[in-house]
Design a protein around this motif. Structure first.
Motif, PDB file in Angstrom:
ATOM      1  N   ILE A   1       0.881  -1.172   0.000  1.00  0.00           N
ATOM      2  CA  ILE A   1       0.000   0.000   0.000  1.00  0.00           C
ATOM      3  C   ILE A   1       0.917   1.220   0.000  1.00  0.00           C
ATOM      4  N   VAL A   2       0.752   2.077  -0.989  1.00  0.00           N
ATOM      5  CA  VAL A   2       1.593   3.279  -1.082  1.00  0.00           C
ATOM      6  C   VAL A   2       0.714   4.492  -0.777  1.00  0.00           C
ATOM      7  N   LEU A   3       1.166   5.304   0.149  1.00  0.00           N
ATOM      8  CA  LEU A   3       0.379   6.475   0.552  1.00  0.00           C
ATOM      9  C   LEU A   3       1.236   7.728   0.434  1.00  0.00           C
ATOM     10  N   GLY A   4       0.875   8.572  -0.515  1.00  0.00           N
ATOM     11  CA  GLY A   4       1.580   9.843  -0.681  1.00  0.00           C
ATOM     12  C   GLY A   4       0.878  10.909   0.147  1.00  0.00           C
ATOM     13  N   VAL A   5       1.643  11.587   1.002  1.00  0.00           N
ATOM     14  CA  VAL A   5       1.030  12.587   1.888  1.00  0.00           C
ATOM     15  C   VAL A   5       1.756  13.936   1.737  1.00  0.00           C
ATOM     16  N   SER A   6       1.119  14.982   2.250  1.00  0.00           N
ATOM     17  CA  SER A   6       1.774  16.295   2.242  1.00  0.00           C
ATOM     18  C   SER A   6       2.022  16.679   3.696  1.00  0.00           C
ATOM     19  N   ASN A   7       2.559  17.887   3.902  1.00  0.00           N
ATOM     20  CA  ASN A   7       2.780  18.254   5.304  1.00  0.00           C
ATOM     21  C   ASN A   7       1.478  18.607   6.019  1.00  0.00           C
ATOM     22  N   THR A   8       0.356  18.661   5.258  1.00  0.00           N
ATOM     23  CA  THR A   8      -0.919  18.931   5.937  1.00  0.00           C
ATOM     24  C   THR A   8      -1.813  17.691   5.995  1.00  0.00           C
ATOM     25  N   SER A   9      -1.344  16.586   5.445  1.00  0.00           N
ATOM     26  CA  SER A   9      -2.171  15.372   5.525  1.00  0.00           C
ATOM     27  C   SER A   9      -1.345  14.263   6.140  1.00  0.00           C
ATOM     28  N   ASP A  10      -1.990  13.358   6.837  1.00  0.00           N
ATOM     29  CA  ASP A  10      -1.259  12.172   7.290  1.00  0.00           C
ATOM     30  C   ASP A  10      -2.060  10.955   6.866  1.00  0.00           C
ATOM     31  N   SER A  11      -1.419   9.794   6.958  1.00  0.00           N
ATOM     32  CA  SER A  11      -1.999   8.615   6.325  1.00  0.00           C
ATOM     33  C   SER A  11      -2.932   7.817   7.233  1.00  0.00           C
ATOM     34  N   SER A  12      -3.113   8.267   8.472  1.00  0.00           N
ATOM     35  CA  SER A  12      -3.815   7.409   9.442  1.00  0.00           C
ATOM     36  C   SER A  12      -5.250   7.073   9.027  1.00  0.00           C
ATOM     37  N   VAL A  13      -5.947   8.033   8.408  1.00  0.00           N
ATOM     38  CA  VAL A  13      -7.343   7.768   8.021  1.00  0.00           C
ATOM     39  C   VAL A  13      -7.406   6.603   7.034  1.00  0.00           C
ATOM     40  N   VAL A  14      -6.494   6.627   6.064  1.00  0.00           N
ATOM     41  CA  VAL A  14      -6.512   5.573   5.050  1.00  0.00           C
ATOM     42  C   VAL A  14      -6.008   4.254   5.649  1.00  0.00           C
ATOM     43  N   GLU A  15      -5.030   4.338   6.526  1.00  0.00           N
ATOM     44  CA  GLU A  15      -4.545   3.106   7.177  1.00  0.00           C
ATOM     45  C   GLU A  15      -5.671   2.453   7.984  1.00  0.00           C
ATOM     46  N   ASP A  16      -6.539   3.264   8.570  1.00  0.00           N
ATOM     47  CA  ASP A  16      -7.691   2.690   9.301  1.00  0.00           C
ATOM     48  C   ASP A  16      -8.631   1.977   8.334  1.00  0.00           C
ATOM     49  N   ILE A  17      -8.861   2.595   7.185  1.00  0.00           N
ATOM     50  CA  ILE A  17      -9.780   1.982   6.205  1.00  0.00           C
ATOM     51  C   ILE A  17      -9.238   0.632   5.742  1.00  0.00           C
ATOM     52  N   TYR A  18      -7.920   0.557   5.551  1.00  0.00           N
ATOM     53  CA  TYR A  18      -7.302  -0.686   5.068  1.00  0.00           C
ATOM     54  C   TYR A  18      -6.795  -1.559   6.236  1.00  0.00           C
ATOM     55  N   SER A  19      -7.280  -1.326   7.442  1.00  0.00           N
ATOM     56  CA  SER A  19      -6.649  -1.975   8.605  1.00  0.00           C
ATOM     57  C   SER A  19      -6.616  -3.498   8.504  1.00  0.00           C
ATOM     58  N   SER A  20      -7.688  -4.098   7.963  1.00  0.00           N
ATOM     59  CA  SER A  20      -7.690  -5.576   7.926  1.00  0.00           C
ATOM     60  C   SER A  20      -6.600  -6.087   6.989  1.00  0.00           C
ATOM     61  N   THR A  21      -6.337  -5.354   5.927  1.00  0.00           N
ATOM     62  CA  THR A  21      -5.280  -5.742   4.997  1.00  0.00           C
ATOM     63  C   THR A  21      -3.910  -5.514   5.641  1.00  0.00           C
ATOM     64  N   ILE A  22      -3.777  -4.397   6.337  1.00  0.00           N
ATOM     65  CA  ILE A  22      -2.477  -4.073   6.954  1.00  0.00           C
ATOM     66  C   ILE A  22      -2.152  -5.075   8.071  1.00  0.00           C
ATOM     67  N   GLN A  23      -3.221  -5.491   8.793  1.00  0.00           N
ATOM     68  CA  GLN A  23      -2.991  -6.444   9.899  1.00  0.00           C
ATOM     69  C   GLN A  23      -2.412  -7.779   9.431  1.00  0.00           C
ATOM     70  N   ILE A  24      -2.686  -8.145   8.165  1.00  0.00           N
ATOM     71  CA  ILE A  24      -2.144  -9.431   7.704  1.00  0.00           C
ATOM     72  C   ILE A  24      -0.730  -9.272   7.119  1.00  0.00           C
ATOM     73  N   GLY A  25      -0.153  -8.104   7.330  1.00  0.00           N
ATOM     74  CA  GLY A  25       1.271  -7.941   7.004  1.00  0.00           C
ATOM     75  C   GLY A  25       1.566  -7.234   5.693  1.00  0.00           C
ATOM     76  N   THR A  26       0.555  -6.656   5.039  1.00  0.00           N
ATOM     77  CA  THR A  26       0.820  -5.928   3.792  1.00  0.00           C
ATOM     78  C   THR A  26       1.732  -4.729   4.080  1.00  0.00           C
ATOM     79  N   PRO A  27       2.850  -4.614   3.360  1.00  0.00           N
ATOM     80  CA  PRO A  27       3.736  -3.473   3.625  1.00  0.00           C
ATOM     81  C   PRO A  27       3.063  -2.130   3.290  1.00  0.00           C
ATOM     82  N   VAL A  28       3.277  -1.149   4.124  1.00  0.00           N
ATOM     83  CA  VAL A  28       2.735   0.196   3.888  1.00  0.00           C
ATOM     84  C   VAL A  28       3.908   1.149   3.700  1.00  0.00           C
ATOM     85  N   ILE A  29       3.896   1.863   2.577  1.00  0.00           N
ATOM     86  CA  ILE A  29       4.975   2.817   2.317  1.00  0.00           C
ATOM     87  C   ILE A  29       4.361   4.209   2.343  1.00  0.00           C
TER      88      ILE A  29
END
Ligand code: UGA
Length: 437
Positions: free
Chosen positions: A168-196
């Motif tokens: 999962i690749v997340l491009g952010v700016s200095n006014t955005s952070d990735s936590s909202v999207v990481e929450d949406i994909y949490s079940s995928t991230i929990q099984i070990g999908t790398p997040v960049i």
């Protein structure tokens, strides 16, 4: 669980919407095309994709997924908004046509509520996310967070690739952070999908670099296929042998008639156009050659037909497979269609078969004759061309077809049919980059 809108219901948007609903999010998908929206709303997919129809129906039934053609409806009922519109090729320059991105961003801006999150998934030239971020900061409510999250799904595996991506690749700016999207994909991230997590430009480039690399692998092996034909070597054995080197890998080294579809061809052209704009003409000139080798595969196949048939005029040629790849009914930039059209221009009688693409084919290319039965397509054929490697064709028993055709010759444009099976049924089989027999 989050309330999501998905803007654009093409391949990417429809798959994303149904997959997100399957994870339990409340999804409303928007498209301007009201016919398409009506179709989705009644549980019907306007294209073929294994497994997606079930997710669509389940999402609608559970109330987690609905479709609308009113943008305000989609935006006002959601907290996070995914941009999934198309970025097709501008025909002359090869650059990406960003009109759908521009329209979506401009139409969304006045509707977004303060602090909401927008996630770009479309494949875009580098610099697009920064533009969108700037636009939102000038024309939308305060504190809109933009994240660029490119999609890597393959047609035919769209559901699997969305729910279980390689990364999962997340491009952010200095006014955005990735936590909202990481929450949406949490079940995928929990099984070990790398997040960049990275900046916008890197996220945008990851996508086009990946597609350019895949295209390069295919054209690389196809250049060797040509060389193998000249010297009598076997490109499949060569690919197997170099593929054992884990630094190289065996995947995407299948030689044949080359790549097509709505992504690889247009993405390498758009990357080259953008690189030229940025003064990187020399460095990205190689993509021209990748493209050139690829389109040359289609001409090469047509030449092989002429070698077999002499004058192709009035000869019956059966084509197995017109989708740009198996498990898809997508015929955009399909090598098989391009080959069929050239042969028709030369006066051949073409009949094509495909397990899924014939409906779309008849709408877009009514001039190409088709049959929904392999046996009918092959009747009286002077030559058979295998151009899309559907499992159904791998399982053909050639003995059953032998009596139908005039001449038992097949050109395997995908290099996967079993030589012994076809030879022992009395067929001559011609490969691209492998000795024929
Ligand atoms: C491609 C990428 O593989 C995805 O990762 C990406 O997300 C997607 O584009 C996109 O940008 O949306 P897709 O176009 O669905 O996915 O198809 P691929 O599986 O990449 O195949 C592309 C073409 O290459 C097909 O015509 C296929 O037949 C051909 N191919 C593939 C070969 O000729 N040889 C190979 O070894 C592999």
């Amino acid at each position: 669980m989050t309330r999501l809108s998905v803007i654009g219901t093409g391949y990417l948007g429809a798959t994303h919407a149904a997959c997100m609903a399957s994870l339990g999010h409340d999804v409303v998908a928007f498209d301007l095309d009201s016919e398409k929206i009506a179709k989705f709303s009644s549980g019907n997919l306007p294209f073929f994709e294994p497994g997606l129809s079930d997710l669509l129906k389940a999402g609608i039934k559970s109330g987690k997924l609905r479709f609308t053609n009113e943008l305000a409806d989609a935006i006002s009922n959601s907290e996070v908004h995914f941009i999934c519109v198309g970025t097709p090729q501008v025909s002359e320059s090869g650059a990406a046509d960003l009109s759908q991105i521009h329209s979506a961003v401009k139409a969304m801006a006045p509707l977004l509520s303060e602090g909401s999150t927008v996630v770009g998934k479309s494949t875009v030239p580098v610099g697009t996310a920064s533009w969108a971020n700037q636009y939102f900061s000038e024309h939308a409510a305060q504190n809109i967070k933009l994240i660029w999250n490119p999609e890597f799904l393959r047609e035919g595996f769209a559901v699997k690739d969305t729910l279980h991506p390689d990364r999962i690749v997340l491009g952010v700016s200095n006014t955005s952070d990735s936590s909202v999207v990481e929450d949406i994909y949490s079940s995928t991230i929990q099984i070990g999908t790398p997040v960049i997590v990275t900046d916008y430009a890197t996220a945008e480039l990851v996508k086009v670099a990946a597609n350019a690399f895949l295209a390069t692998k295919i054209s690389f092996i196809n250049a060797f296929a040509d060389l193998c034909d000249v010297v009598g070597a076997d490109v499949t054995t060569l690919a197997d042998a170099i593929g054992h080197d884990t630094r190289i890998g065996r995947r995407f080294l299948n030689a044949g008639i080359g790549f097509g579809g709505g992504c690889l061809p247009k993405d390498i052209r758009a990357l080259q156009a953008r690189a030229n704009e940025l003064g990187m003409k020399d460095q990205f000139e190689f993509l021209n050659q990748i493209d050139h080798i690829n389109t040359g595969r289609r001409s090469y196949l047509v030449q092989q037909v002429a070698i077999e048939l002499g004058d192709v005029k009035s000869k019956n040629v059966a084509i197995l497979g017109v989708a740009f790849k198996p498990d898809s009914d997508d015929i955009r930039d399909s090598p098989a269609i391009s080959i069929a059209k050239r042969l028709i221009e030369q006066g051949a009688n073409i009949t094509v078969h495909d397990p899924e693409a014939l409906q779309i084919l008849s709408k877009i290319h009514p001039e190409i004759k088709s049959s929904d039965k392999v046996e009918d397509a092959l009747a009286n054929a002077d030559l058979v061309l295998h151009l899309t490697e559907w499992q159904q064709y791998r399982e053909i028993e050639p003995t059953k077809l032998s009596k139908l055709v005039k001449t038992r010759t097949i050109i395997d444009g995908r290099n996967i049919l079993d030589r012994d099976t076809w030879n022992s049924a009395g067929w001559k089989i011609i490969y691209l980059g492998r000795p024929s027999s």
